[in-house]
Design an enzyme around this catalytic site. Structure first.
Site, PDB file in Angstrom:
ATOM      1  N   LYS A  11      12.807  28.675-182.218  1.00  0.00           N
ATOM      2  CA  LYS A  11      11.572  29.226-182.776  1.00  0.00           C
ATOM      3  C   LYS A  11      10.680  28.114-183.315  1.00  0.00           C
ATOM      4  O   LYS A  11       9.497  28.015-182.964  1.00  0.00           O
ATOM      5  CB  LYS A  11      11.883  30.225-183.891  1.00  0.00           C
ATOM      6  CG  LYS A  11      10.646  30.688-184.667  1.00  0.00           C
ATOM      7  CD  LYS A  11      11.008  31.345-185.976  1.00  0.00           C
ATOM      8  CE  LYS A  11       9.788  31.468-186.865  1.00  0.00           C
ATOM      9  NZ  LYS A  11      10.092  31.992-188.203  1.00  0.00           N
ATOM     10  N   ASP A  45       9.881  35.456-183.517  1.00  0.00           N
ATOM     11  CA  ASP A  45      10.099  35.670-184.946  1.00  0.00           C
ATOM     12  C   ASP A  45      10.408  37.151-185.159  1.00  0.00           C
ATOM     13  O   ASP A  45      10.650  37.882-184.206  1.00  0.00           O
ATOM     14  CB  ASP A  45       8.869  35.223-185.750  1.00  0.00           C
ATOM     15  CG  ASP A  45       7.717  36.214-185.674  1.00  0.00           C
ATOM     16  OD1 ASP A  45       7.672  37.035-184.712  1.00  0.00           O
ATOM     17  OD2 ASP A  45       6.862  36.192-186.575  1.00  0.00           O
TER      18      ASP A  45
END
Length: 214
Positions: A126, A145
């Site tokens: 991420k 996310d």
């Protein structure tokens, strides 16, 4: 052709098109001036809102503006500066560890390759995807996310529950140049409409494409 007859990829592309129309100016919500500041801000954003991170980083970067200063910072002072973002012990430790590696192994330059970024303490896909996309303009993957995870599942584009699996599914459905466009705009939509506890299905412009409605 009805919405129900669209393939998963066709639905993904139509959703992307609508998101681009709904949020034409969407961009990274974190405030930063350099790649290392973006890296640090993204590490701080774990289980914390971007709004909170943006309240913390002016003082943090005013005191420690670059990798060299963060690498040699007093850890207790660093912890105090990031305390309000939560999990501050680990975040401060990872920030300092990452910056020390950047200084010692990468000539004080944040790497622009996924495999190198993943070597940094506190950096998973991420964070690496955010840094690559917004600091270097490289779409190496899809940032997953909590919003991207929730909405991609609700829209019926993935049945995976783990971020890496969700990312792989989305990468198959979306054009590579739009991987980060998808994430940023889906995050905006998750904040504004498709909220975790009370999704606004009655006002959602993606409702007819959503698995919840098909």
């Amino acid at each position: 052709m009805t919405r129900k007859s669209l393939s998963k990829k066709q639905r993904a592309l139509e959703i992307l098109s609508r998101l681009q129309h709904l949020y034409p100016d969407a961009t990274c919500s974190l405030d930063y001036s350099t790649p290392v500041q973006l890296l640090v801000a993204t590490i701080l954003s774990a289980q914390c809102t971007d709004e909170r991170v943006n309240k913390v980083t002016p003082a943090l970067f005013g005191r420690f503006p670059d990798a060299e200063n963060l690498a040699k910072a007093d850890l207790l002072e660093l912890e105090e500066l990031v305390r309000s973002t939560g999990f501050y012990h680990n975040k401060a430790k990872n920030i300092q560890g990452a910056c020390r590696m950047i200084v010692n192994d990468f000539n004080s330059i944040v790497p622009n390759q996924m495999e190198q970024l993943l070597k940094l303490p506190g950096v998973a896909r991420k964070t690496a995807n955010v840094v690559l996309a917004h600091a270097y303009g490289i779409n190496a993957g899809v940032t997953v996310d909590t919003h991207v995870k929730r909405l991609s599942q609700r829209l019926g584009l993935t049945t995976n529950t783990e971020p890496v699996g969700i990312e792989k599914d989305l990468m198959k459905l979306l054009p590579q140049p739009d991987w980060e466009n998808w994430s940023i705009r889906l995050i905006y939509h998750g904040r504004a409409v498709c909220k975790a506890r009370s999704p606004g299905c009655n006002v959602c412009e993606l409702a007819d494409l959503c698995a919840r409605k098909l």
